[in-house]
Design an enzyme around this catalytic site. Structure first.
Site, short mmCIF file in Angstrom:
data_model
loop_
_atom_site.label_atom_id
_atom_site.label_comp_id
_atom_site.label_asym_id
_atom_site.label_seq_id
_atom_site.Cartn_x
_atom_site.Cartn_y
_atom_site.Cartn_z
N SER A 95 0.80 -1.22 0.00
CA SER A 95 0.00 0.00 0.00
C SER A 95 0.84 1.29 0.00
O SER A 95 1.54 1.58 -0.94
CB SER A 95 -0.92 -0.02 1.22
OG SER A 95 -1.77 1.10 1.23
N ASP A 312 -3.04 6.47 -3.34
CA ASP A 312 -1.86 5.90 -2.68
C ASP A 312 -1.32 4.75 -3.54
O ASP A 312 -1.83 4.47 -4.62
CB ASP A 312 -2.18 5.46 -1.25
CG ASP A 312 -2.89 4.12 -1.19
OD1 ASP A 312 -2.62 3.35 -0.26
OD2 ASP A 312 -3.70 3.85 -2.09
N ASP A 314 -1.35 1.59 -3.77
CA ASP A 314 -2.15 0.48 -4.33
C ASP A 314 -3.56 0.94 -4.68
O ASP A 314 -4.46 0.13 -4.88
CB ASP A 314 -2.19 -0.72 -3.38
CG ASP A 314 -2.86 -0.39 -2.05
OD1 ASP A 314 -3.35 -1.31 -1.38
OD2 ASP A 314 -2.89 0.81 -1.67
N GLU A 417 -11.69 6.75 6.50
CA GLU A 417 -10.66 7.19 7.43
C GLU A 417 -10.13 8.52 6.90
O GLU A 417 -10.22 8.77 5.68
CB GLU A 417 -9.54 6.15 7.49
CG GLU A 417 -10.01 4.81 8.05
CD GLU A 417 -8.87 3.83 8.21
OE1 GLU A 417 -8.20 3.51 7.21
OE2 GLU A 417 -8.62 3.41 9.35
N ALA A 418 -9.53 9.31 7.77
CA ALA A 418 -9.04 10.63 7.34
C ALA A 418 -8.04 10.49 6.20
O ALA A 418 -7.95 11.34 5.32
CB ALA A 418 -8.39 11.34 8.52
N ASN A 419 -7.34 9.34 6.16
CA ASN A 419 -6.29 9.18 5.15
C ASN A 419 -6.83 8.80 3.78
O ASN A 419 -6.07 8.59 2.85
CB ASN A 419 -5.29 8.11 5.59
CG ASN A 419 -5.97 6.76 5.76
OD1 ASN A 419 -6.96 6.46 5.11
ND2 ASN A 419 -5.46 5.97 6.66
N GLY A 551 -0.04 -0.46 12.83
CA GLY A 551 -0.15 -1.87 12.42
C GLY A 551 0.49 -2.10 11.07
O GLY A 551 0.45 -3.20 10.52
N ARG A 557 2.14 6.11 16.47
CA ARG A 557 1.58 7.32 15.86
C ARG A 557 1.04 8.24 16.97
O ARG A 557 0.42 7.77 17.93
CB ARG A 557 0.44 6.96 14.91
CG ARG A 557 0.88 6.17 13.68
CD ARG A 557 -0.25 6.09 12.69
NE ARG A 557 0.02 5.15 11.59
CZ ARG A 557 0.69 5.46 10.48
NH1 ARG A 557 1.20 6.67 10.34
NH2 ARG A 557 0.89 4.57 9.54
C1 LIG Z 1 -3.15 6.90 10.75
C2 LIG Z 1 -3.24 6.10 9.50
O1 LIG Z 1 -3.25 6.64 8.40
N1 LIG Z 1 -3.32 4.74 9.67
C3 LIG Z 1 -3.47 3.88 8.52
C4 LIG Z 1 -2.40 2.79 8.51
O2 LIG Z 1 -2.62 1.96 9.64
P1 LIG Z 1 -1.64 2.03 10.91
O3 LIG Z 1 -2.01 0.82 11.76
O4 LIG Z 1 -1.96 3.34 11.58
O5 LIG Z 1 -0.24 1.99 10.35
O6 LIG Z 1 -2.58 1.97 7.36
C5 LIG Z 1 -3.83 1.28 7.34
C6 LIG Z 1 -3.84 0.42 6.09
O7 LIG Z 1 -3.68 1.21 4.98
C7 LIG Z 1 -4.99 2.28 7.36
O8 LIG Z 1 -6.22 1.59 7.45
C8 LIG Z 1 -4.84 3.21 8.56
O9 LIG Z 1 -5.83 4.23 8.52
MG LIG Z 2 -3.35 1.52 0.20
#
Ligand SMILES: CC(=O)N[C@H]1[C@@H](OP(=O)(O)O)O[C@H](CO)[C@@H](O)[C@@H]1O
Ligand SMILES: [Mg+2]
Length: 590
Positions: A95, A312, A314, A417-419, A551, A557
């Site tokens: 990803s 992003d 993928d 999600e915000a991202n 994760g 974070r």
């Molecule tokens: C703050 C942030 O952007 N976290 C992301 C990121 O997860 P983390 O567990 O925070 O690394 O990658 C995930 C998979 O793409 C997505 O679901 C999630 O929202």
């Molecule tokens: Mg992705």
């Protein structure tokens, strides 16, 4: 580590009745299966001193040490297909991670993420120290889950990969894992976006057309339907004749060029497609734009005021932005929260039109339970806006697997999600009622606003990828809704003003020393840390702050929000210092 379950091994099982024997024989792994699995697994030894975890979005690590895990993910997918009796997806991708990482995730028959019930088994498989332990695990699990291993069952795993250098060889490794289960067939679908693979698995198991071409055809046809239903009185905003898309130097740019060939009514220019030597996710892509809040490479002052989007690596995340200043590439970020809000405004309006009683006669409305799902990373201003619209907003932990599951509880569930991960899910029951209502209206009130609203909602259900968040389908739906509203990107951005926020990635020795609760908004371990975070947060007006272990990356974070950017930055940095104080650290933040 073997799965901790207590049942006797085969050798010492008590004698069974004839029927019981038949069942056991059916379940028992044949000698051929045992030796095949042992021999195959011996070709992919687990690297020493590494522990793998099926995290937020599958297994993810440096691509060079992922071979054993990908082989075992192939075994896992084959077993999942036998268990469910349907095709399963296996995607090789990492990803938004840097290019030399890679990962593997499983798509369940409904196209969603693999059930979380199987994640402990996935972890145990990935960390089995040798082929014999692996075999014992598989045999134990098959017995407990009634998965026959005597080769009588067929299984099908659809494989896809993104454009990472390690992807081709890891996909071959996954095939060997699948083929280590007798009767399992690996179908190599080649280079795809992650959402495309999920969509193909879902369509395959629904019995609908399921090729990559069918994906483009369905998206382009439903997009065209929404464009055809733009009200005549809407004046298209002349400010934004086209949309510029940052392809993250990944698979999304290449696939968007394919989709463009079938689109009418939208002018898309793809940049950072990866064809001109750019590095995947490096200074480009939705995660970079959303986290750093700057324009990606090949976007700058020449793009001021234009409508820009970023995928992003993928293409399962989407954010929009527009360049604000010629000097410092600063942008106005339109993140997943604002995409969610745009969709919510549109869906709510269509439902209201559909259920408007134009003749004041008695008619049966089509009620829909509309739910909004967010995570703790959602900007507080977005949640306030959605609640002020009278919408039901609920929260889950981070990760599409959590949001998707919650959104499926509604007639129409919208999650982001915000991202930029997110999609819209329509329940089968609501869709069948909507199809029936649309048919009725096509007879009784053809061409009425109510009929158009029903057709628009059906077109949305076809355009949006209901399997998983999809940057390409999301892009088309955003473009269709902006056209319907007659909004420029500036007008869209004014839906609400984001609270200033800051995200930090903090490198520590063991990120998993941080344990959270309450949808990740509270730290329960290390003890005492949350109290100090609360004390810091209380110093700032509209302050909000939380930490959690990533994760997908080896970091903790930190997210902070406050009434000013300076306050948000200070809050984030002071909490980062607390993380260092409480955790064994390497004194650097990335
Ligand atoms: C703050 C942030 O952007 N976290 C992301 C990121 O997860 P983390 O567990 O925070 O690394 O990658 C995930 C998979 O793409 C997505 O679901 C999630 O929202
Ligand atoms: Mg992705």
């Amino acid at each position: 580590m073997l799965i901790k379950r207590s049942f006797p091994c085969f050798a010492c099982r008590p004698t069974l009745s004839a029927a019981g024997n038949q069942r056991k024989l059916k379940l028992m792994a044949s000698e051929k299966q045992r030796s095949l699995l042992l021999e195959s697994a011996s070709r992919f030894p687990i690297p020493p001193g590494v522990r793998f975890s099926y995290g937020t979005a599958g297994f993810r690590s440096d691509g060079l040490i992922l071979g054993s895990t990908v082989f075992r993910a192939g075994v896992l997918a084959a077993l999942r297909s036998i268990k469910t009796g349907h095709a399963i997806g296996l995607m090789i991708t990492a990803s938004h991670n840097p290019i030399f990482d890679n990962g593997v995730k499983i798509a369940d028959p409904d196209g969603g993420m693999m059930t979380q019930k199987w994640e402990p088994f996935a972890d145990a498989l990935a960390n089995a120290p040798d082929p014999q332990h692996l075999l014992d695990l598989v045999v134990q699990f098959a017995e407990e889950e009634n998965i026959p291993l005597c080769g009588t069952q067929s299984a099908e795993v659809l494989l896809g990969r993104d454009t990472r250098p390690s992807g081709e060889s890891l996909l071959e490794t996954a095939k060997q894992g699948i083929n280590a289960i007798i009767g399992a067939v690996a179908v190599d679908m080649g280079i795809l976006t992650t959402p495309q693979l999920h969509w193909i698995v879902r369509s395959r198991n629904k019995g609908t057309k399921a090729s990559e071409f069918d994906y483009y055809a369905q998206l382009s046809k439903s997009f065209g339907c929404l464009i055809d239903l733009i009200p005549e009185n809407i004046v298209k905003s002349e400010a934004d004749p086209k949309v510029l898309v940052d392809g993250a130097n990944g698979v999304g740019g290449e696939k968007l060029e394919e989709l463009k060939k079938m689109l009418k009514g939208l002018d898309i220019e793809v940049r950072n497609s990866g064809k001109k030597g750019g590095v995947l996710n490096d200074g480009v892509g939705a995660d970079y734009v959303q986290k750093e809040k700057v324009a990606p490479s090949s976007f700058g002052s020449n793009e001021m005021g234009l409508r820009c989007a970023s995928l992003d690596g993928d293409a399962d995340r989407l954010v929009y932005f527009h360049v604000l200043s010629a000097s410092d590439n600063s942008i106005d970020l339109i993140d997943g929260d604002k995409i969610l809000s745009l969709f919510a405004v549109f869906i709510k309006e269509q439902l209201s039109i559909l259920n408007r009683n134009e003749n004041d006669d008695v008619f049966n409305s089509l009620p829909a339970r509309l739910g909004i799902v967010q995570t703790a990373y959602a900007n507080g201003a977005s949640t306030d806006y959605l609640k002020q619209m009278g919408l039901e907003v609920v929260f889950t932990p981070t990760g599409v697997k959590h949001l998707h599951k919650k959104a499926a509880e509604y007639d129409i569930g919208i999650y982001f999600e915000a991202n930029g991960h997110g999609t819209i899910i329509f329940s089968e029951e609501f869709l069948s009622l909507l199809y029936a209502r649309s048919d009725e209206l096509s007879i009784s009130m053809a061409g009425s606003e109510r009929h158009k609203a029903a057709v628009r909602l059906l077109a949305v259900s076809q355009l949006i990828n209901q399997a998983v968040g999809d940057a390409l389908s999301g892009l088309l739906l955003v473009e269709a809704v902006l056209s319907y509203m007659g909004w420029s990107i500036g007008r869209w951005s004014q839906l609400y003003a984001d609270l200033p926020s800051r995200q930090l990635k903090v490198k520590v020795a063991d990120r998993n020393a941080v344990v959270t609760a309450n949808a990740e908004t509270e730290v329960v371990q290390p003890v005492g840390l949350q109290k100090l975070i609360d004390t810091e947060t209380a110093k700032y007006p509209r302050g909000r702050c939380f930490i959690r272990p990533s994760g997908t990356e080896d970091i903790v974070r930190v997210y902070a929000e406050a009434s000013t950017q300076e306050a948000a930055d200070r809050l984030a940095n002071s909490v980062m210092q607390l993380v260092y104080q409480f955790l064994d650290f390497t004194n650097s933040h990335v």
